[in-house]
Design a protein around this motif. Structure first.
Motif, short mmCIF file in Angstrom:
data_model
loop_
_atom_site.label_atom_id
_atom_site.label_comp_id
_atom_site.label_asym_id
_atom_site.label_seq_id
_atom_site.Cartn_x
_atom_site.Cartn_y
_atom_site.Cartn_z
N UNK A 60 0.69 -1.45 0.39
CA UNK A 60 0.21 -0.13 0.42
C UNK A 60 1.27 0.90 0.13
N UNK A 61 1.61 1.03 1.03
CA UNK A 61 3.22 2.37 0.62
C UNK A 61 3.54 3.09 -0.53
N UNK A 62 3.39 1.43 -1.48
CA UNK A 62 4.78 1.67 -2.67
C UNK A 62 3.47 2.19 -3.77
N UNK A 63 2.17 1.53 -3.13
CA UNK A 63 0.75 2.25 -4.65
C UNK A 63 1.09 3.88 -4.28
N UNK A 64 1.06 4.61 -2.85
CA UNK A 64 0.40 5.87 -2.33
C UNK A 64 1.62 6.45 -3.10
N UNK A 65 2.85 5.97 -2.69
CA UNK A 65 4.42 7.16 -2.89
C UNK A 65 4.51 7.39 -4.67
N UNK A 66 3.73 5.88 -5.64
CA UNK A 66 3.76 6.31 -7.08
C UNK A 66 2.77 6.89 -7.23
N UNK A 73 7.71 9.36 -6.28
CA UNK A 73 7.13 8.66 -6.44
C UNK A 73 9.25 7.35 -6.55
N UNK A 74 9.77 8.27 -6.37
CA UNK A 74 11.50 7.81 -6.64
C UNK A 74 11.44 6.94 -5.41
#
Length: 188
Positions: A60-66, A73-74
């Motif tokens: 979920x953290x990956x989704x949010x950051x992207x 995104x980085x």
């Protein structure tokens, strides 16, 4: 270059959103905890539940950051790279131990662990590397035009979504083409 980076963000966010969403509900979480226990070395089998919880939150953290983009995104690309390497190594180790139970990466699945799962993680890692390279403020620090055209954004969005759908359904795609090319295989 902005369109490619955007398409990669859509692709990876889509894959990780489906992965995290597939572990919702009591049954989904329990199946994923069991699958996580099979991936872990036996001495860490008792940590399956906390590891599975961390993986879900990481997805979920990956989704949010992207989705946030920019420096987020980085960071999202970096987390995809690290998690894909970790998942890939765990799958290789499980395959070497002879583990062939279904992977619960995207929720319920009957496809046993295989080299396809390793290949999927390699492709995700490569996409993350490319995204980190192309992201504004990323590794390459390539200047990107501030405004992306609507048509280019739509093409990148659709391409990323289609790539995500194919990646999520990679087991079925490989099975479909594998059965079609196997002599004497029963028709589907």
């Amino acid at each position: 270059m902005g369109y490619v980076e955007f398409g990669l963000r859509v692709f990876l966010a889509g894959v990780f959103a489906v992965a995290a969403g597939g572990k919702r509900g009591t049954a989904g979480r329990q199946e994923f905890v069991a699958a996580t226990g099979r991936l872990l070395p036996s001495r860490f089998a008792g940590t399956a539940r906390p590891v599975a919880t961390v993986v879900r939150w990481l997805e979920w953290a990956i989704v949010l950051l992207l989705v946030v983009g920019g420096a987020g995104a980085v960071a999202g690309f970096a987390l995809v790279l690290l998690s894909s390497i970790g998942f890939g190594l765990a799958i290789v180790a499980a395959l070497r131990r002879g583990e062939a139970a279904p992977c619960r990466c995207f929720g319920a699945s009957s496809a046993p662990l295989s080299r396809v799962h390793v290949a999927r993680n390699v492709l995700l890692a490569l996409a993350a590397l490319a995204g980190a390279w192309l992201a504004p403020g990323g590794v390459a620090a390539i200047p990107v035009a501030p405004g992306l055209g609507v048509a280019g954004v739509l093409v990148a969005l659709v391409a990323g979504a289609v790539a995500a759908a194919l990646m999520v359904r990679l087991d079925e795609v490989v099975d479909l083409f594998g059965a079609a090319s196997t002599p004497g295989a029963p028709p589907r």
